[in-house]
Design a protein around this motif. Structure first.
Motif, PDB file in Angstrom:
ATOM      1  N   THR A 468       0.798  -1.230   0.000  1.00 31.30           N
ATOM      2  CA  THR A 468       0.000   0.000   0.000  1.00 31.30           C
ATOM      3  C   THR A 468       0.828   1.276   0.000  1.00 31.30           C
ATOM      4  OG1 THR A 468      -0.129  -0.148   2.417  1.00 31.30           O
ATOM      5  CG2 THR A 468      -1.933  -1.101   1.153  1.00 31.30           C
ATOM      6  N   ALA A 469       2.137   1.195   0.197  1.00 27.60           N
ATOM      7  CA  ALA A 469       2.969   2.398   0.277  1.00 27.60           C
ATOM      8  C   ALA A 469       2.901   3.199  -1.023  1.00 27.60           C
ATOM      9  CB  ALA A 469       4.420   2.002   0.569  1.00 27.60           C
ATOM     10  N   PRO A 470       2.870   4.536  -0.962  1.00 26.59           N
ATOM     11  CA  PRO A 470       2.756   5.349   0.243  1.00 26.59           C
ATOM     12  C   PRO A 470       1.309   5.684   0.619  1.00 26.59           C
ATOM     13  CG  PRO A 470       3.142   6.784  -1.604  1.00 26.59           C
ATOM     14  CD  PRO A 470       3.051   5.378  -2.162  1.00 26.59           C
ATOM     15  N   TYR A 471       0.346   4.978  -0.015  1.00 26.68           N
ATOM     16  CA  TYR A 471      -1.072   5.236   0.256  1.00 26.68           C
ATOM     17  C   TYR A 471      -1.583   4.186   1.237  1.00 26.68           C
ATOM     18  CZ  TYR A 471      -0.205   7.500  -4.266  1.00 26.68           C
ATOM     19  OH  TYR A 471       0.325   8.237  -5.297  1.00 26.68           O
ATOM     20  N   TYR A 472      -1.086   4.235   2.473  1.00 28.08           N
ATOM     21  CA  TYR A 472      -1.380   3.179   3.429  1.00 28.08           C
ATOM     22  C   TYR A 472      -2.858   3.090   3.783  1.00 28.08           C
ATOM     23  CZ  TYR A 472       3.678   3.587   3.852  1.00 28.08           C
ATOM     24  OH  TYR A 472       5.025   3.646   3.569  1.00 28.08           O
ATOM     25  N   LEU A 473      -3.597   4.161   3.562  1.00 32.90           N
ATOM     26  CA  LEU A 473      -5.034   4.115   3.825  1.00 32.90           C
ATOM     27  C   LEU A 473      -5.771   3.173   2.883  1.00 32.90           C
ATOM     28  CD1 LEU A 473      -6.191   7.773   4.620  1.00 32.90           C
ATOM     29  CD2 LEU A 473      -6.359   5.765   6.098  1.00 32.90           C
ATOM     30  N   SER A 474      -5.118   2.756   1.820  1.00 29.80           N
ATOM     31  CA  SER A 474      -5.768   1.851   0.875  1.00 29.80           C
ATOM     32  C   SER A 474      -5.722   0.401   1.348  1.00 29.80           C
ATOM     33  CB  SER A 474      -5.117   1.966  -0.508  1.00 29.80           C
ATOM     34  OG  SER A 474      -3.768   1.529  -0.481  1.00 29.80           O
ATOM     35  N   TYR A 475      -5.210   0.149   2.563  1.00 27.39           N
ATOM     36  CA  TYR A 475      -5.164  -1.211   3.092  1.00 27.39           C
ATOM     37  C   TYR A 475      -6.530  -1.612   3.646  1.00 27.39           C
ATOM     38  CZ  TYR A 475      -4.107  -5.293   5.922  1.00 27.39           C
ATOM     39  OH  TYR A 475      -4.109  -6.552   6.455  1.00 27.39           O
ATOM     40  N   TYR A 476      -6.974  -2.811   3.291  1.00 25.54           N
ATOM     41  CA  TYR A 476      -8.175  -3.426   3.862  1.00 25.54           C
ATOM     42  C   TYR A 476      -7.876  -4.909   4.062  1.00 25.54           C
ATOM     43  CZ  TYR A 476     -10.394   0.929   2.598  1.00 25.54           C
ATOM     44  OH  TYR A 476     -10.701   2.258   2.494  1.00 25.54           O
ATOM     45  N   ASN A 477      -8.447  -5.467   5.086  1.00 24.39           N
ATOM     46  CA  ASN A 477      -8.149  -6.829   5.509  1.00 24.39           C
ATOM     47  C   ASN A 477      -8.338  -7.826   4.363  1.00 24.39           C
ATOM     48  OD1 ASN A 477      -7.942  -9.316   6.776  1.00 24.39           O
ATOM     49  ND2 ASN A 477      -9.093  -8.666   8.579  1.00 24.39           N
ATOM     50  N   PRO A 478      -7.273  -8.522   3.953  1.00 25.84           N
ATOM     51  CA  PRO A 478      -7.413  -9.481   2.841  1.00 25.84           C
ATOM     52  C   PRO A 478      -8.322 -10.652   3.189  1.00 25.84           C
ATOM     53  CG  PRO A 478      -5.233  -9.633   3.848  1.00 25.84           C
ATOM     54  CD  PRO A 478      -5.884  -8.428   4.429  1.00 25.84           C
ATOM     55  N   LEU A 479      -8.502 -10.950   4.483  1.00 24.30           N
ATOM     56  CA  LEU A 479      -9.389 -12.041   4.864  1.00 24.30           C
ATOM     57  C   LEU A 479     -10.848 -11.734   4.530  1.00 24.30           C
ATOM     58  CD1 LEU A 479      -7.954 -13.128   8.340  1.00 24.30           C
ATOM     59  CD2 LEU A 479      -7.512 -14.125   6.088  1.00 24.30           C
ATOM     60  N   LEU A 480     -11.179 -10.445   4.417  1.00 21.69           N
ATOM     61  CA  LEU A 480     -12.542 -10.044   4.083  1.00 21.69           C
ATOM     62  C   LEU A 480     -12.696  -9.694   2.606  1.00 21.69           C
ATOM     63  CD1 LEU A 480     -13.408  -7.799   7.178  1.00 21.69           C
ATOM     64  CD2 LEU A 480     -13.811 -10.235   6.857  1.00 21.69           C
ATOM     65  N   GLY A 481     -11.652  -9.872   1.833  1.00 19.74           N
ATOM     66  CA  GLY A 481     -11.722  -9.583   0.404  1.00 19.74           C
ATOM     67  C   GLY A 481     -10.829  -8.455  -0.032  1.00 19.74           C
ATOM     68  N   GLY A 482     -10.165  -7.767   0.921  1.00 17.60           N
ATOM     69  CA  GLY A 482      -9.237  -6.704   0.570  1.00 17.60           C
ATOM     70  C   GLY A 482      -9.910  -5.473   0.004  1.00 17.60           C
ATOM     71  N   ALA A 483      -9.090  -4.640  -0.643  1.00 15.88           N
ATOM     72  CA  ALA A 483      -9.580  -3.358  -1.155  1.00 15.88           C
ATOM     73  C   ALA A 483     -10.677  -3.534  -2.194  1.00 15.88           C
ATOM     74  CB  ALA A 483      -8.419  -2.557  -1.743  1.00 15.88           C
ATOM     75  N   ASP A 484     -10.607  -4.579  -2.969  1.00 13.23           N
ATOM     76  CA  ASP A 484     -11.591  -4.781  -4.033  1.00 13.23           C
ATOM     77  C   ASP A 484     -13.002  -4.954  -3.486  1.00 13.23           C
ATOM     78  OD1 ASP A 484     -12.237  -5.191  -6.844  1.00 13.23           O
ATOM     79  OD2 ASP A 484     -12.628  -7.266  -6.282  1.00 13.23           O
TER      80      ASP A 484
END
Length: 753
Positions: A468-484
């Motif tokens: 996600t660097a340098p846009y760390y806010l774009s991280y979402y838990n991959p166990l729940l499906g991630g950013a998509d």
């Protein structure tokens, strides 16, 4: 005989005392308990050699600082220009002696404004000598002012962010030193490495904003308070906890819930006391003194660091309480996306547990679950009593803050940030403790499964940061499906990737004159381009058509899409248009930039309520300036946009027609007018031409509502030319009302969030 007189050969036990003579925690009666707790600390990381602690500090400093201090100019969030303005006002208030103005908003964000003011002092030291008083917090006014003064707004923002990062690094390392007094060395180091590499807190700690600063001070307060309770009741630990709590409250007032946490933890700790004849009342009374010391140190910290409390304590507190009541009842003024639905108020109690699962990393979630299980079944897993007490303290602090925020109607995922550092430390304790117990029961060395899980956790944390660097806010838990999958469950996008849009625009030959419209974050984008950034709202009314007419590009951003902020016919129009730029982050499309300069008027605007007017033999009036307010003695700029022109009528050697604008009051009386020959510019964007006029507002014009009216006159006859409504084909009156506006005594924009 008092407890202090018990012979050394006898085990010190409880001695009956009158209730009126219940000893203090630091008194002689509790000295054996205090020394026992200090003795229990031999298993904590502080017992390691100094070289180990120094090496750990250096490792953590590098791990925490490096991803936060680099590329600080890669993103701007829509809230940060407000804090940039508040920091400027705070700096000005301190310099001018206007201490009441050190109150800028009810959060109250005082520590952030101190650090933001330090950024001004570093990069724009003479700002206070060149500015006259306070500036508006709204509409990114601060960027215009800084630019006019010769500063680069992004540079000043980066300076403030740098101060935030440096301050948080110090708080982070102090918190680690306190964690070493609570937990084994490996657990503390592991927990703080998780914190340093947790993408969501990492992202927010790089911003000129309150969330990460509040979280850092809250964590320090909880750890110092836990050391006081679990490791010997040292007064200096109590004072550090109170001071850190005061700093946290100065940052975000809701962290005042720490007072409840500390009181409850004192009562839990007092449950084991055996003060004869006192019972629970004795326990409660014995908690009063440390609670008073803690609260006094927090209160004194708040007063000393917030000058507004020196000069107007009652007014300052009243404003904070009024805001807290509004936030608790009404919710956020903007739409919140949650669980695939749009909420204009409170999204409910399930909001924060759900967003925590989306924002936390898998190791943190698993570790917290293990920690809770170890606390519940502490006897089965042979968890030492003091370790259980430490875990309960961390859990209670996180749960109390999370519960308080859940009661408030105003909710965003970042408001829960103070929970994340505590959760990371709990997770580290849960993972290592559970691994050791599993290893022992499996007949293997306890360190082997622990080392395996620590390595796996570290790899997962690093991979989340790198992805996600340098846009760390774009991280979402991959166990729940991630950013998509995230946009279907929560709001996504807070300015990530807009620097790439700005870089594209800056490469255009006429970038300074380019007009970009967007339904997302105009102020955030403006820090990365010299062009003009405006709100879009391309709806089928005169103002929507006017905004479209003035735009060269349109930015479609993920936030405005998920919030339902984009007019659906406009989205349908874009579906068949190829974007000039697409920005993807972490597997999710965040932004599309569309070039509109050669486009014809969209069909939904042609057919809708856009208010276009046709003068046969002249042309079609497409749009006009949408002025909403003006001051007496000023002028109102009005620009008329035409297409479908009759060249023979407009391009003669002498003007054939002229335009007349007039300002009329509610009674129909004309207050002023202006006329100009209908000589048009060369075709510009969208193939349209324009006529610009300045309608005067007399200095003696009474305040109130007025109309701007239009006539198209034949210069040969002096008579108005008959026009038609473009949509309905209806005959227009000789004088057409273009717009209404208010004559007001002030155009100041009120501050507030």
């Amino acid at each position: 005989m008092l407890t202090g007189d018990v012979p050394a050969s006898r085990s010190p036990g409880p001695v009956p005392l009158p209730v009126s003579r219940i000893p203090r925690r630091e008194g002689v009666v509790l000295a054996p308990r205090r020394e026992r707790k200090r003795g229990e600390a031999q298993d904590a990381g502080w017992s390691k050699p100094v070289a180990w602690r120094v090496a750990a500090l250096l490792l953590l400093a590098a791990t925490f600082l490096l991803p936060r201090i680099v590329e600080l100019d890669r993103m701007v969030t829509p809230d940060e220009p407000i804090w940039l303005a508040r920091s400027a006002n705070f700096y000005e208030a301190l310099s001018s002696g206007d201490l009441k103005s050190t109150y800028q908003f009810a959060h109250p964000g005082v520590t952030v404004m101190w650090l933001g003011a330090a950024g001004y002092w570093w990069k724009a030291n003479d700002y206070i000598d060149r500015i006259d008083g306070q500036i508006s917090q709204r509409n990114n006014r601060v960027a215009l002012i800084l630019t006019d003064l010769g500063y680069e707004p992004l540079d000043i923002m980066v300076a403030g962010r740098t101060m935030i990062v440096l301050a948080l690094t110090i708080v982070f390392l102090l918190s680690f030193l306190y964690a070493l007094k609570l937990l084994p060395f490996g657990v503390a180091l592991f927990g703080f490495l998780i914190m340093a590499l947790d993408p969501f807190p990492l992202a927010l700690s790089r911003l000129l904003h309150i969330d990460a600063t509040a979280a850092g001070f809250m964590q320090l307060s909880v750890l110092a308070g836990s050391v006081y309770l679990c490791r010997g009741y040292r007064k200096r630990d109590l004072l550090v906890s109170g001071v850190a709590a005061g700093l946290a409250v100065l940052t975000r007032s809701q962290i005042g819930i720490l007072a409840v946490w500390f009181a409850v933890m004192l009562l839990i700790d007092a449950r084991d006391w055996r003060i004869a004849g006192g019972g629970w009342m004795a326990s409660v009374r014995s908690c009063i003194r440390p609670l008073m010391i803690w609260g006094t140190s927090a209160f004194v910290t708040c007063v000393l660091l917030w000058p507004a409390l020196w000069v107007d304590p009652i007014g300052t507190m009243r404003q904070m309480l009024d805001f807290a009541e509004t936030a608790a009842i009404e919710g956020h003024e903007n739409t919140v996306v949650f669980a695939g639905q749009l909420y204009s108020g409170d999204p409910g109690f399930q909001f924060y547990p759900t967003t925590f699962l989306w924002r936390a990393t898998p190791p943190v979630i698993v570790g917290v679950v293990l920690a809770v299980a170890l606390v519940i079944w502490s006897r089965r897993f042979d968890v030492p009593r003091v370790q259980r007490q430490i875990a309960i303290s961390l859990l209670m602090a996180a749960a109390s803050y999370g519960l308080l925020m859940s009661f408030a109607a105003k909710k965003f995922d970042r408001y829960l940030l103070p929970v994340y550092p505590l959760a990371a430390l709990l997770a580290a304790w849960g993972i290592i403790t559970a691994a050791q117990r599993i290893g022992r029961r499996g007949g293997m060395p306890g360190w082997l499964p622990a080392a395996s899980l620590v390595t796996l956790t570290f790899v997962m944390q690093v991979s989340g940061v790198r992805a996600t660097a340098p846009y760390y806010l774009s991280y979402y838990n991959p166990l729940l499906g991630g950013a998509d999958a995230a946009p279907g469950s929560m709001m996504v996008g807070w300015g990530e990737g807009l620097d790439q849009v700005g870089a594209f625009l800056s490469e255009l030959p006429d970038d300074a004159s380019v007009v970009v419209a967007t339904d997302a974050w105009p102020s955030a984008l403006s820090y990365f381009t010299d062009g003009v950034i405006r709100n879009a709202s391309f709806v089928d009314d005169p103002r929507g058509l006017y905004r479209w007419t003035r735009s060269d590009f349109y930015l479609l951003y993920v936030t405005s899409q998920s919030r339902g902020a984009v007019w659906q016919p406009w989205q349908d129009e874009l579906a068949n248009k190829e974007p000039a730029l697409t920005v993807w982050l972490n597997g999710l499309e965040y932004a599309r930039l569309y070039d509109l300069r050669g486009d014809a008027i969209p069909a939904f605007l042609e057919e809708g309520r856009s208010g276009m007017m046709l003068w046969p033999g002249i042309g079609r009036l497409v749009a006009w300036t949408d002025a909403t307010a003006a001051l007496p003695g000023s002028t109102i700029p009005v620009t008329l946009f035409f297409d479908q022109l009759d060249e023979s009528a407009l391009n003669g050697t002498e003007a054939v027609y002229e335009v007349r604008l007039q300002l009329t009051d509610v009674s129909g009386a004309i207050r002023s007018d202006v006329t100009a020959p209908l000589s048009l510019t060369d075709p510009g964007r969208h193939g349209q031409v324009q006529a610009s006029l300045a309608l005067p507002v007399p200095a003696d014009t009474p305040l109130g509502d007025y109309s701007i009216e239009l006539q198209v006159l034949n210069l040969q006859t002096g008579a108005p030319v008959q026009g038609f409504s473009f949509r309905y084909g209806e005959r227009l009156a000789p004088t057409v009302v273009l717009d209404t506006l208010e004559i007001t005594e002030s155009l100041d924009i009120p501050t507030g969030e």
